[in-house]
Design a protein around this motif. Sequence first.
Motif, PDB file in Angstrom:
ATOM      1  N   LYS A   1       3.588   3.530 -11.402  1.00  0.00           N
ATOM      2  CA  LYS A   1       3.374   2.965 -12.742  1.00  0.00           C
ATOM      3  C   LYS A   1       4.241   1.601 -12.780  1.00  0.00           C
ATOM      4  CE  LYS A   1       1.131   6.607 -15.170  1.00  0.00           C
ATOM      5  NZ  LYS A   1       1.508   7.617 -16.519  1.00  0.00           N
ATOM      6  N   ALA A   2       5.625   1.891 -12.191  1.00  0.00           N
ATOM      7  CA  ALA A   2       6.655   0.888 -12.620  1.00  0.00           C
ATOM      8  C   ALA A   2       6.306  -0.063 -11.560  1.00  0.00           C
ATOM      9  CB  ALA A   2       8.030   1.750 -12.319  1.00  0.00           C
ATOM     10  N   LEU A   3       6.189   0.040 -10.259  1.00  0.00           N
ATOM     11  CA  LEU A   3       5.778  -0.813  -9.443  1.00  0.00           C
ATOM     12  C   LEU A   3       4.616  -1.944  -9.600  1.00  0.00           C
ATOM     13  CD1 LEU A   3       6.704   0.923  -6.007  1.00  0.00           C
ATOM     14  CD2 LEU A   3       7.729  -0.702  -7.034  1.00  0.00           C
TER      15      LEU A   3
ATOM     16  N   LEU B   1       4.617   9.305  -3.343  1.00  0.00           N
ATOM     17  CA  LEU B   1       5.420   8.478  -4.423  1.00  0.00           C
ATOM     18  C   LEU B   1       5.174   9.346  -5.710  1.00  0.00           C
ATOM     19  CD1 LEU B   1       5.112   4.754  -3.529  1.00  0.00           C
ATOM     20  CD2 LEU B   1       6.903   6.287  -2.967  1.00  0.00           C
ATOM     21  N   PRO B   2       6.037   9.635  -6.375  1.00  0.00           N
ATOM     22  CA  PRO B   2       6.037   9.779  -7.920  1.00  0.00           C
ATOM     23  C   PRO B   2       5.310   8.981  -8.733  1.00  0.00           C
ATOM     24  CG  PRO B   2       8.278   9.771  -7.137  1.00  0.00           C
ATOM     25  CD  PRO B   2       7.646   9.326  -6.088  1.00  0.00           C
ATOM     26  N   GLU B   3       4.693   9.501  -9.845  1.00  0.00           N
ATOM     27  CA  GLU B   3       3.967   8.835 -10.542  1.00  0.00           C
ATOM     28  C   GLU B   3       4.689   7.664 -11.407  1.00  0.00           C
ATOM     29  OE1 GLU B   3       0.574   9.454 -14.189  1.00  0.00           O
ATOM     30  OE2 GLU B   3       1.859  11.186 -13.243  1.00  0.00           O
TER      31      GLU B   3
ATOM     32  N   PHE C   1       0.747  -1.158  -0.004  1.00  0.00           N
ATOM     33  CA  PHE C   1       0.054   0.043   0.146  1.00  0.00           C
ATOM     34  C   PHE C   1       0.799   1.268  -0.081  1.00  0.00           C
ATOM     35  CE2 PHE C   1      -3.065  -2.959   1.365  1.00  0.00           C
ATOM     36  CZ  PHE C   1      -4.435  -2.778   0.955  1.00  0.00           C
ATOM     37  N   ALA C   2       0.793   2.136  -1.088  1.00  0.00           N
ATOM     38  CA  ALA C   2       1.622   3.015  -1.164  1.00  0.00           C
ATOM     39  C   ALA C   2       0.836   4.689  -1.095  1.00  0.00           C
ATOM     40  CB  ALA C   2       2.259   3.186  -2.364  1.00  0.00           C
TER      41      ALA C   2
ATOM     42  N   LEU D   1      15.851   2.758 -16.325  1.00  0.00           N
ATOM     43  CA  LEU D   1      14.956   1.395 -16.128  1.00  0.00           C
ATOM     44  C   LEU D   1      13.642   1.517 -15.904  1.00  0.00           C
ATOM     45  CD1 LEU D   1      16.946  -1.205 -16.014  1.00  0.00           C
ATOM     46  CD2 LEU D   1      16.341  -1.532 -13.678  1.00  0.00           C
ATOM     47  N   PHE D   2      13.157   2.833 -15.430  1.00  0.00           N
ATOM     48  CA  PHE D   2      11.592   2.890 -15.234  1.00  0.00           C
ATOM     49  C   PHE D   2      10.956   3.748 -16.482  1.00  0.00           C
ATOM     50  CE2 PHE D   2      13.195   1.180 -11.340  1.00  0.00           C
ATOM     51  CZ  PHE D   2      12.408   0.322 -11.175  1.00  0.00           C
ATOM     52  N   GLN D   3      11.877   4.240 -17.232  1.00  0.00           N
ATOM     53  CA  GLN D   3      11.152   5.365 -18.393  1.00  0.00           C
ATOM     54  C   GLN D   3      10.054   4.720 -19.166  1.00  0.00           C
ATOM     55  OE1 GLN D   3      14.183   6.662 -20.702  1.00  0.00           O
ATOM     56  NE2 GLN D   3      15.088   8.095 -19.253  1.00  0.00           N
TER      57      GLN D   3
END
Length: 714
Positions: free
Chosen positions: A170-172, A164-166, A158-159, A519-521
């Motif tokens: 999305k990456a998680l 947290l940045p968007e 749960f974040a 890595l998350f772009q």
Amino acid sequence: MDSSELESDILRRVRALLRELDGHHPSCQSDRGMLRWTLHKRIDQNPRTSGVLARILVKELERAERGDLRHYIIPLLHTLMYTLIQAPCIPDELCARVYDFCKRLLTLPKPFCTIGLDYASRLQVERTAPGTLYQRMVISEQSLRSAPFPFQERIFIFADPELLPEAICKALATDTEAAQVSQSPRGCMSCVVTHALQAALGDTCDIHGLRARLQALPPGDVEHWFQQVVAAVEGAGSEGGSGRGQHTARLERIYHGLLGSLPAGNAPQEGLQGTPLPNPNISFHLWTEDEQLWKELVLFLRPLSQSCEPEGLGQELEPVEMPDMLAGCGCCGQSRFSVLSTDSGIERDLPAQEEPCAPCAAAAERSRLHRKGGIKKKPSPLDSVAFLQAGSAVPGGKPPGKMPSRAGMPPEPAAPLRRLHTARVVLLGDDRILGRLAQAFHSLRKREARRVFLTPRLDLQFYHIPVVPGQAQPSAAADHAGPEELCEVARYLGRADPWYESNINTLCHMIPKLATMVLFQDPAQDPAEDVFLTELLTQVQESPSHRELSTTKRKSTLDGPGMDLTVTYRRVVLSDRHKELALSLRSTGLLMKAIPAEEAEDLGCLSVTITEIIRTSNLAGRSFSAVANRFRTRNIKIRSPEQRPFTVRLDKDGRRTYRDVIGLEVSPCLEPSYCLQKTRTTKFSPQETEDVGLVKYLPKSLLLPINTFAGVIP
């Protein structure tokens, strides 16, 4: 890397972890903890290194015990147990040393005695039935159906969406979903079977033949052998210490029955291979609703797909919640009073009541009940009594209804409930998300006080990973609270637990930085396919984000230039016999050429040149030299174990340059019509490998006809 170099490299990493616990590590404060995560990642990538790491950790634990360095014990012991779970085969003498060490921890105060007792009990079962800890972890984390071990486990993240940045969210979310899609229950069952047989039989187990056999079996047969192995392992664990020989004999019979005519002694002498742990079942959630925690836990305990029919859901609300809902109704003309009943409950003792006439009763009913027009809201299925009672039908659970006992017979005692489910709730945020957790937990306990449902069946555990916002929030600036002041709970937990301090608290600065990684772009990017003719060039990609996450000076002095690569290829020899080879090395790049350097060389293979970095030690210190490693192949796979990106350029064309690549695979390009015919012929016969039908008359490889002026077609 030979065994001596591997042992020295792992010892250096472990000693760096210990210096980090002392606070003397030269790396910056924001990079603390990364050494342990990279070490864990290395074990995941190559479980064969777990044996060397386990011996080193045992020696360091015993040295910490002699030197009374207690702050080393818990971090080293956690790492050691994670290593032993993934080890292909644990020597009994090593397992006995760890078991004796855990027993000696019982004389120390908490938390040492608590952790020592837990790990000693686990090791006692592992010594009797090797592979038990791995098997139980996979079964529970993947929710595999197993009668001997019916426990299930899930991780809920749960974040805080405002913190947290968007890009991180999305990456998680994408990464957790992709991890679940990429692995199937059949693959997890195969991992359990493979690890259990290798843990019991050792290096006599043909791991390659076993994996090939499991891959060829239909899913039903894989589940059959999985259940056989689970029953054998769990049965040996419940028999006590005298069942080690019987356990090995049982698994050897299962091994012979699975492989058929192949005997156990004909395994290739390649050493223990190891089986990585599958990714656990993780669900990622942005905490946007107050009741979100309750809903997710109920669905975990009783999924909607296993409940009663949808038409029957939500038709009946919980009776205990009905007064609360009616109390706020303003359309009720009469007051509702709580009346204490004094009757005996026997029908003949009740006072006689006069039956009112029908018109009077109807008038009284109309005067008492009045309903205004409104929208009919369908209640949630999660609040249905039928839904919750259906969730009670679990093994070892209490039946939803109770049959009346016969006269003169004592009532049967209710069967005790077993907590077969474990929910690990991980919170990403600062102290403000803990306030939301306290409110949600209070609401959950309030529900349980009215109707007990989750508490007897669910082991609920909370974990907190602090996250510091990358830039000051407006609310924080108004309250004069800095980023560090918003993580006071995490700092308190770090003072109580050195492992938490060195591994979890360090993530508060690292998680916001993940949003800036390459890595998350584009985490949803599909693998790209391309065709090259003459040349493929790869080079290490140096990104600013990677330089921030790892100190460049430390990397250059310890590991040298370049990056770690795992290369698997099929070597081409003069006898035309294919030989599968795998190697791990450090390289700055590689070059593949399809055009032979000499006319005598074969045109149907690739010439690969890998620039390998060799580390040498002398009196002046450590030095690094670049060596060209050359071989010929037709199929090759290249991966970056540490997920470092590199660039790929095809045919010297700058327009065909791929960035942020972490793996590539090169194989001969097949004729599309051949692939189409092959797909049609093998659709109904998956075991068929022979070319049939029109495939026999079609070329397998895609030929590019280039004419010369002399009429020669190369």
